[in-house]
Design an enzyme around this catalytic site. Sequence first.
Site, PDB file in Angstrom:
ATOM      1  N   ASP A 121       0.826  -1.198   0.000  1.00 39.28           N
ATOM      2  CA  ASP A 121       0.000   0.000   0.000  1.00 39.28           C
ATOM      3  C   ASP A 121       0.864   1.253   0.000  1.00 39.28           C
ATOM      4  O   ASP A 121       1.475   1.591   1.015  1.00 39.28           O
ATOM      5  CB  ASP A 121      -0.901  -0.029   1.239  1.00 39.28           C
ATOM      6  CG  ASP A 121      -1.818   1.168   1.335  1.00 39.28           C
ATOM      7  OD1 ASP A 121      -2.053   1.836   0.310  1.00 39.28           O
ATOM      8  OD2 ASP A 121      -2.316   1.438   2.447  1.00 39.28           O
ATOM      9  N   ASP A 300      -1.913   5.797  -5.033  1.00 35.05           N
ATOM     10  CA  ASP A 300      -2.284   4.881  -3.942  1.00 35.05           C
ATOM     11  C   ASP A 300      -2.584   3.482  -4.470  1.00 35.05           C
ATOM     12  O   ASP A 300      -3.682   3.206  -4.968  1.00 35.05           O
ATOM     13  CB  ASP A 300      -3.510   5.461  -3.219  1.00 35.05           C
ATOM     14  CG  ASP A 300      -3.938   4.638  -2.010  1.00 35.05           C
ATOM     15  OD1 ASP A 300      -3.222   3.686  -1.649  1.00 35.05           O
ATOM     16  OD2 ASP A 300      -4.987   4.967  -1.429  1.00 35.05           O
TER      17      ASP A 300
END
Length: 410
Positions: A121, A300
Site C-alpha cells: 500500500d 495509492d
Amino acid sequence: MRFALAMVITALPFFVAAAPQPAKQRGTAIPLSKRSSLVNADKGINFEALNSHIASTTVKILRGFDNFEKNTGALHPSAVKGAWKRHSGGLPLDPLSDRYNRWFGTISVGTPPRSFAVLFDTGSSDLVLPGIQCDDTCDGHVLYDPEASLTSTNLDEPFDVQFVGGDSAFGNQYTDNVTIVALTATHQTLGVAAHYSHGFEIRQFPADGLLGMAFQVISVYNQSPFFWTLVTEEQTDEPMFAFSFAAPGPELYIGGTNPAMYTGDFTWTPVTQPGFWQVNIDSVVGNGQSVLTNVAAVIDTGSSFIQGLPSDVAALYAAVGGTPFPGRQGFYSFPCNAVPSVSFTFGGTSFPIPAENLNLGSIGDPSQCIGAIIAVTIPTWTVGTIFLDSVYSAFDLAYLRVGFATLSAA
C-alpha cells in the site's frame, strides 16, 4: 527528530548518487495476484462492497494527514483546517478478494521465518499483522507469534489505528526481521494486532496484513517504513520500487524497475510533499477538453478507484455528459454505450484511462453505467489501480518522484 528526518529526505538524492556502491543483489521481482472486482454474479455493482472500500480509503488518507501533524507538529500543506473531519488514532501479486480489487504478495517475518500475505500500500506507511493473542476478528488469518521468533523485540508501545465507523485495529509494536524474497530489513517495526477492524476480517480481507510503502512522516508508529529500512541497510540495488498490475505477470519490483515490463522512457513527476506519494496532475482531460489543471493527487496502490474533490468531479462529469447517480452520493453515471474518454497528464505526457477501467458496470437500468471516478470530501485526489492498471509505475525514494511508462505488450 523531525529536523533530522527533513535533512535526510533533502540530502538523500545527493548521498545516493555520491556514495560508493557496494555489491548488492540486483532488483527483485515479487509476483502479485488479484482476485476479482466489485460486481455481483449478475454483473451488477456490489454497492455495499464499493462503499466500504471507498470509506476505508478515505479514512486511511485522513489518518495520514493526522499522523503528519502529530509527527511533525505542522498541518499538512494540502489540509485546510475545518475542511475535513479529524480522525484519531520481482514479488507476484494476487487479487485480494472477490469484494476488493486490490493486490497482495508474500513476505516472511521472524527467525525462523513465517510467511504472510500482505497488501502492498503506497497510501500508508506501517506494517500490521495479526498476532497470536488476537481475538476472533483475526480468525482465518496466519498469525504472527513474536515469542516463536528469535529476532523479535517487544517495544512495549501500543498502537491503535482508527478506521471508518469508529472501528479500529489495536495491539503492540515489535521489531523483527522482515524479508521479501531475498531482501531482509532487520529490526523492522511492525504492529501485532490483538484486535482487527471489521475491514480486516477474513471474509473481507483474505490477505493477513498490510505493508505500507509511503513515508515515515505519516506512520502511526513514527518509525521507518519497510522499504526505507531496506534502503538504509543497503539491501536494494536502487532506492526505488515499481509496480505492474498487468497480465500475464503482475509484480512488485524492489530495487529499480523491470525493463521487461515497460517500453520507452519514463515520465517523471516530483513528489510535492513527502508523506504520501503525492504529486500534481498537470491536467485532467475529458472527451478532449482540459477540465482541471494542477490537481494534487496521492498515488495509492491500496485503492481500487479514483477519488476526487466533489467540485472537481462534478466539473469533470459535466464536461463528458455524466450525471449524478440518484441516491448514491458521490457517484456518477453515463450511457453504457458512450463511455467518456478521460486522461491524466503528468509531466507533459497524457495517460488515458481505459474505458473498461473507467466503467464499473451497471445497476438497475442496464443502459446506464457507473463511473470509477468518485467524489469524496478529502483534501487531495487519490489515484488507485483503476489508473495504475494501465501504466508501469515507479516510486523513486532517492529523487522523490513518481514515474509512469507504457506497459509492454502482453
